[in-house]
Write a protein that holds these residues in place. Sequence first.
Motif, PDB file in Angstrom:
ATOM      1  N   VAL A 179      -0.346 -13.521   5.383  1.00 18.82           N
ATOM      2  CA  VAL A 179      -0.209 -12.843   6.366  1.00 18.82           C
ATOM      3  C   VAL A 179       1.021 -11.942   5.300  1.00 18.82           C
ATOM      4  O   VAL A 179       1.655 -12.371   4.579  1.00 18.82           O
ATOM      5  CB  VAL A 179       0.895 -13.324   7.555  1.00 18.82           C
ATOM      6  CG1 VAL A 179       1.433 -12.318   8.321  1.00 18.82           C
ATOM      7  CG2 VAL A 179      -0.101 -14.214   8.478  1.00 18.82           C
ATOM      8  N   GLY A 180       0.497 -10.485   5.549  1.00 16.33           N
ATOM      9  CA  GLY A 180       1.693  -9.797   4.733  1.00 16.33           C
ATOM     10  C   GLY A 180       1.168  -8.241   5.028  1.00 16.33           C
ATOM     11  O   GLY A 180       0.601  -7.856   6.009  1.00 16.33           O
ATOM     12  N   ARG A 181       1.950  -7.521   4.289  1.00 18.03           N
ATOM     13  CA  ARG A 181       1.998  -5.865   4.727  1.00 18.03           C
ATOM     14  C   ARG A 181       0.946  -5.344   3.463  1.00 18.03           C
ATOM     15  O   ARG A 181       1.216  -5.667   2.382  1.00 18.03           O
ATOM     16  CB  ARG A 181       3.201  -5.137   4.525  1.00 18.03           C
ATOM     17  CG  ARG A 181       4.134  -5.846   5.833  1.00 18.03           C
ATOM     18  CD  ARG A 181       5.420  -4.964   6.020  1.00 18.03           C
ATOM     19  NE  ARG A 181       6.080  -5.594   7.025  1.00 18.03           N
ATOM     20  CZ  ARG A 181       6.021  -5.263   8.202  1.00 18.03           C
ATOM     21  NH1 ARG A 181       5.127  -4.241   8.859  1.00 18.03           N
ATOM     22  NH2 ARG A 181       6.688  -5.639   9.179  1.00 18.03           N
ATOM     23  N   LEU A 182       0.224  -4.285   3.859  1.00 19.68           N
ATOM     24  CA  LEU A 182      -0.770  -3.608   3.049  1.00 19.68           C
ATOM     25  C   LEU A 182       0.385  -2.671   1.875  1.00 19.68           C
ATOM     26  O   LEU A 182       1.271  -1.862   2.648  1.00 19.68           O
ATOM     27  CB  LEU A 182      -1.577  -2.654   3.703  1.00 19.68           C
ATOM     28  CG  LEU A 182      -2.617  -3.122   4.288  1.00 19.68           C
ATOM     29  CD1 LEU A 182      -3.505  -2.447   5.309  1.00 19.68           C
ATOM     30  CD2 LEU A 182      -3.577  -3.811   3.498  1.00 19.68           C
ATOM     31  N   VAL A 183       0.144  -2.644   0.661  1.00 15.98           N
ATOM     32  CA  VAL A 183       0.926  -1.828   0.026  1.00 15.98           C
ATOM     33  C   VAL A 183       0.577  -0.464  -0.083  1.00 15.98           C
ATOM     34  O   VAL A 183       1.470   0.399  -0.572  1.00 15.98           O
ATOM     35  CB  VAL A 183       0.858  -2.707  -1.512  1.00 15.98           C
ATOM     36  CG1 VAL A 183       1.366  -1.948  -2.444  1.00 15.98           C
ATOM     37  CG2 VAL A 183       1.438  -3.889  -1.238  1.00 15.98           C
ATOM     38  N   ARG A 184      -0.670  -0.104  -0.105  1.00 12.52           N
ATOM     39  CA  ARG A 184      -1.259   1.272  -0.329  1.00 12.52           C
ATOM     40  C   ARG A 184      -1.775   1.559   1.030  1.00 12.52           C
ATOM     41  O   ARG A 184      -2.380   0.981   1.880  1.00 12.52           O
ATOM     42  CB  ARG A 184      -1.982   1.384  -1.572  1.00 12.52           C
ATOM     43  CG  ARG A 184      -1.429   0.950  -2.765  1.00 12.52           C
ATOM     44  CD  ARG A 184      -2.391   1.256  -3.973  1.00 12.52           C
ATOM     45  NE  ARG A 184      -3.689   0.722  -3.907  1.00 12.52           N
ATOM     46  CZ  ARG A 184      -3.803  -0.702  -4.058  1.00 12.52           C
ATOM     47  NH1 ARG A 184      -2.871  -1.507  -4.743  1.00 12.52           N
ATOM     48  NH2 ARG A 184      -5.097  -1.356  -3.870  1.00 12.52           N
ATOM     49  N   VAL A 240     -16.615  -0.723   0.832  1.00 14.01           N
ATOM     50  CA  VAL A 240     -15.470  -1.616   0.170  1.00 14.01           C
ATOM     51  C   VAL A 240     -14.127  -0.908   0.598  1.00 14.01           C
ATOM     52  O   VAL A 240     -14.015   0.143   0.114  1.00 14.01           O
ATOM     53  CB  VAL A 240     -15.664  -2.062  -1.179  1.00 14.01           C
ATOM     54  CG1 VAL A 240     -15.609  -0.927  -2.272  1.00 14.01           C
ATOM     55  CG2 VAL A 240     -14.919  -3.192  -1.748  1.00 14.01           C
ATOM     56  N   ILE A 241     -13.191  -1.759   0.341  1.00 15.29           N
ATOM     57  CA  ILE A 241     -11.672  -1.563   0.399  1.00 15.29           C
ATOM     58  C   ILE A 241     -11.110  -2.335  -0.577  1.00 15.29           C
ATOM     59  O   ILE A 241     -11.334  -3.501  -0.755  1.00 15.29           O
ATOM     60  CB  ILE A 241     -11.061  -1.818   1.697  1.00 15.29           C
ATOM     61  CG1 ILE A 241     -11.280  -0.526   2.651  1.00 15.29           C
ATOM     62  CG2 ILE A 241      -9.452  -1.965   1.642  1.00 15.29           C
ATOM     63  CD1 ILE A 241     -10.784  -0.741   4.066  1.00 15.29           C
ATOM     64  N   ASN A 242     -10.259  -1.766  -1.664  1.00 13.68           N
ATOM     65  CA  ASN A 242      -9.339  -2.659  -2.498  1.00 13.68           C
ATOM     66  C   ASN A 242      -7.997  -2.197  -2.140  1.00 13.68           C
ATOM     67  O   ASN A 242      -7.669  -1.099  -2.062  1.00 13.68           O
ATOM     68  CB  ASN A 242      -9.727  -2.532  -4.025  1.00 13.68           C
ATOM     69  CG  ASN A 242     -11.110  -2.724  -4.273  1.00 13.68           C
ATOM     70  OD1 ASN A 242     -11.370  -3.997  -4.759  1.00 13.68           O
ATOM     71  ND2 ASN A 242     -12.019  -1.596  -4.349  1.00 13.68           N
ATOM     72  N   ASN A 243      -7.173  -3.276  -2.233  1.00 15.69           N
ATOM     73  CA  ASN A 243      -5.802  -2.955  -1.786  1.00 15.69           C
ATOM     74  C   ASN A 243      -4.808  -4.531  -2.367  1.00 15.69           C
ATOM     75  O   ASN A 243      -5.554  -4.853  -2.881  1.00 15.69           O
ATOM     76  CB  ASN A 243      -5.526  -2.549  -0.198  1.00 15.69           C
ATOM     77  CG  ASN A 243      -4.341  -1.751   0.135  1.00 15.69           C
ATOM     78  OD1 ASN A 243      -3.247  -1.909  -0.273  1.00 15.69           O
ATOM     79  ND2 ASN A 243      -4.726  -0.795   0.746  1.00 15.69           N
ATOM     80  N   THR A 244      -3.610  -4.177  -1.881  1.00 14.63           N
ATOM     81  CA  THR A 244      -2.895  -5.336  -2.215  1.00 14.63           C
ATOM     82  C   THR A 244      -2.221  -5.469  -1.044  1.00 14.63           C
ATOM     83  O   THR A 244      -1.374  -4.728  -0.338  1.00 14.63           O
ATOM     84  CB  THR A 244      -1.760  -4.705  -3.486  1.00 14.63           C
ATOM     85  OG1 THR A 244      -2.713  -4.391  -4.390  1.00 14.63           O
ATOM     86  CG2 THR A 244      -1.020  -5.696  -3.859  1.00 14.63           C
ATOM     87  N   LEU A 245      -1.997  -7.088  -0.584  1.00 11.92           N
ATOM     88  CA  LEU A 245      -1.172  -7.549   0.183  1.00 11.92           C
ATOM     89  C   LEU A 245       0.246  -7.957  -0.226  1.00 11.92           C
ATOM     90  O   LEU A 245       0.339  -8.948  -1.136  1.00 11.92           O
ATOM     91  CB  LEU A 245      -2.109  -8.550   1.172  1.00 11.92           C
ATOM     92  CG  LEU A 245      -1.300  -8.797   2.463  1.00 11.92           C
ATOM     93  CD1 LEU A 245      -1.696  -7.645   3.262  1.00 11.92           C
ATOM     94  CD2 LEU A 245      -2.373  -9.885   2.809  1.00 11.92           C
ATOM     95  N   ALA A 246       1.399  -7.383   0.457  1.00 14.08           N
ATOM     96  CA  ALA A 246       2.609  -7.930  -0.174  1.00 14.08           C
ATOM     97  C   ALA A 246       2.974  -9.021   0.861  1.00 14.08           C
ATOM     98  O   ALA A 246       2.941  -9.069   2.202  1.00 14.08           O
ATOM     99  CB  ALA A 246       3.768  -7.047   0.083  1.00 14.08           C
TER     100      ALA A 246
END
Length: 111
Positions: free
Chosen positions: A7-12, A25-31
């Motif tokens: 569980v986290g927040r999308l960075v971008r 596709v989606i590439n992202n980062t989860l904080a």
Amino acid sequence: MNQIGLVGRLVREVELKKIGEDRVVINNTLAVAKRSKKENGPQADFIPIVAWGNVAKLIQLYCEKGHMIGVTGRIQSRSYINKEEETIFTVEMVVEEVYFLQNKKAEPITG
């Protein structure tokens, strides 16, 4: 067994990329917040995530930067050669399910 839930927040901002004729596709980062008693304030781990197909479309449709989501899936490791001819190793989470933990993104105002 290779299963993970975060569980986290999308960075971008969420950017859906088309791969070939029929794959997205989606590439992202989860904080992901750390449990910490340090005085430096909240801390987080930043976990790279990748989502394919319908899951990617749902994330793009309902989420934006900063949104809190829950995801389940698996960890994968891979390597690739960058423009400088260096081998880059990466570990990322492949999202198989997404849970929306807040309202969907705001619709643009037109008119």
